[in-house]
Write a protein that holds these residues in place. Structure first.
Motif, short mmCIF file in Angstrom:
data_model
loop_
_atom_site.label_atom_id
_atom_site.label_comp_id
_atom_site.label_asym_id
_atom_site.label_seq_id
_atom_site.Cartn_x
_atom_site.Cartn_y
_atom_site.Cartn_z
N CYS A 177 6.06 -4.66 -12.30
CA CYS A 177 4.73 -4.98 -11.97
C CYS A 177 3.58 -4.52 -13.11
O CYS A 177 2.93 -5.51 -13.68
N TYR A 178 3.98 -3.41 -13.48
CA TYR A 178 3.22 -2.92 -14.80
C TYR A 178 3.44 -3.60 -15.97
O TYR A 178 2.60 -3.96 -16.68
N CYS A 217 2.02 -7.11 -15.80
CA CYS A 217 0.69 -7.43 -15.68
C CYS A 217 0.24 -6.78 -17.38
O CYS A 217 -0.87 -7.56 -17.79
N ALA A 230 -3.71 -5.15 -11.99
CA ALA A 230 -3.86 -6.44 -12.76
C ALA A 230 -5.01 -6.85 -13.41
O ALA A 230 -5.01 -6.78 -14.56
N VAL A 236 -1.63 -3.95 -6.46
CA VAL A 236 -0.87 -4.56 -7.66
C VAL A 236 -1.94 -5.58 -8.28
O VAL A 236 -2.24 -5.79 -9.42
N HIS A 283 4.56 2.03 -4.07
CA HIS A 283 5.91 1.36 -4.16
C HIS A 283 6.85 2.17 -3.58
O HIS A 283 7.73 1.87 -3.00
N THR A 338 0.30 -2.81 -0.75
CA THR A 338 0.99 -2.93 -2.05
C THR A 338 0.44 -3.97 -3.07
O THR A 338 0.04 -4.11 -4.10
N PHE A 339 0.58 -5.23 -2.45
CA PHE A 339 0.19 -6.47 -2.89
C PHE A 339 -1.18 -6.37 -3.48
O PHE A 339 -1.60 -6.81 -4.55
N MET A 360 0.55 2.74 -8.47
CA MET A 360 1.41 1.49 -8.32
C MET A 360 2.89 2.32 -7.70
O MET A 360 3.42 1.96 -6.75
N THR A 402 10.77 -1.84 -9.45
CA THR A 402 9.45 -2.67 -9.04
C THR A 402 8.35 -2.13 -9.69
O THR A 402 7.34 -2.97 -10.13
N THR A 403 7.99 -0.63 -9.71
CA THR A 403 6.67 -0.50 -10.62
C THR A 403 6.82 -0.91 -12.16
O THR A 403 5.82 -1.34 -12.70
#
Length: 186
Positions: free
Chosen positions: A172-173, A176, A82, A78, A48, A74-75, A44, A168-169
């Motif tokens: 997202c992390y 999820c 997830a 992710v 990113h 990237t989407f 990730m 952002t990382t």
């Protein structure tokens, strides 16, 4: 095994000490989980970092299509991550189901067991995230070198650390990871 995060984490209550002891005792079982979560963070972060890299944006200033392609990649990364995080959290939960059954038999409440599992998972998740960031810096260099090689330009190794990439990382992390834990909490 002594860990400053774990020690301050465990001082609070019996359930905190039990969570730390379980993580230490189940270290071999958790190794695959921990390494997978580190790899998730590294991937990730590396992707990113491509999105937020000043050099990449300057290099392809006129080619907005590259930014779109990196954003799409990237989407999908992710989404896959997830799913992987959810899978790993459920895998560990199933692996420990007998242990949790024993806790129920000795009188622990489901809420206490759930809280114990959440604490253990959060402790491992935070440590894996921090380790994954370090691994992500290495992966970032590999991705940048490959990208520069594809466009036949010389690349000099340079660590790039942006706040937006880190946020952002982490978002997202963390998102999820918390969603996976909340799904398993039931």
């Amino acid at each position: 095994m002594s860990c400053p995060i774990g020690n301050s984490f465990a001082r609070g209550s019996l359930s905190g000490r039990l969570a730390l002891r379980n993580v230490q005792r189940s270290a071999r079982d958790y190794l695959v989980y921990f390494l997978t979560m580190m790899l998730v963070t590294a991937i990730m972060f590396a992707f990113h970092s491509l999105m937020f890299s000043r050099d990449i944006m300057q290099l392809f200033e006129g080619a907005g299509i590259l930014a779109v392609m990196i954003g799409l990649a990237t989407f999908f990364v992710v989404l896959i991550m997830a799913w992987l995080i959810n899978y790993m959290v459920r895998f560990i939960l199933e692996k420990r189901s007998r242990e949790f059954g024993i806790y129920l038999l000795i009188g622990m409440k489901k809420k206490e067991i759930s809280r114990l599992y959440m604490r253990e998972s959060l402790l491992l998740g935070v440590v894996a995230f921090l380790g994954g960031l370090t691994l992500g810096l290495l992966l970032q260099q590999i991705l940048l070198a490959a990208l520069y090689s594809m466009i036949q330009m010389e690349y000099q190794v340079r660590l790039e650390w942006s706040r937006a990439c880190l946020i952002t990382t982490a978002a997202c992390y963390g998102g999820c990871y918390l969603l996976a834990l909340l799904r398993c909490r039931r």
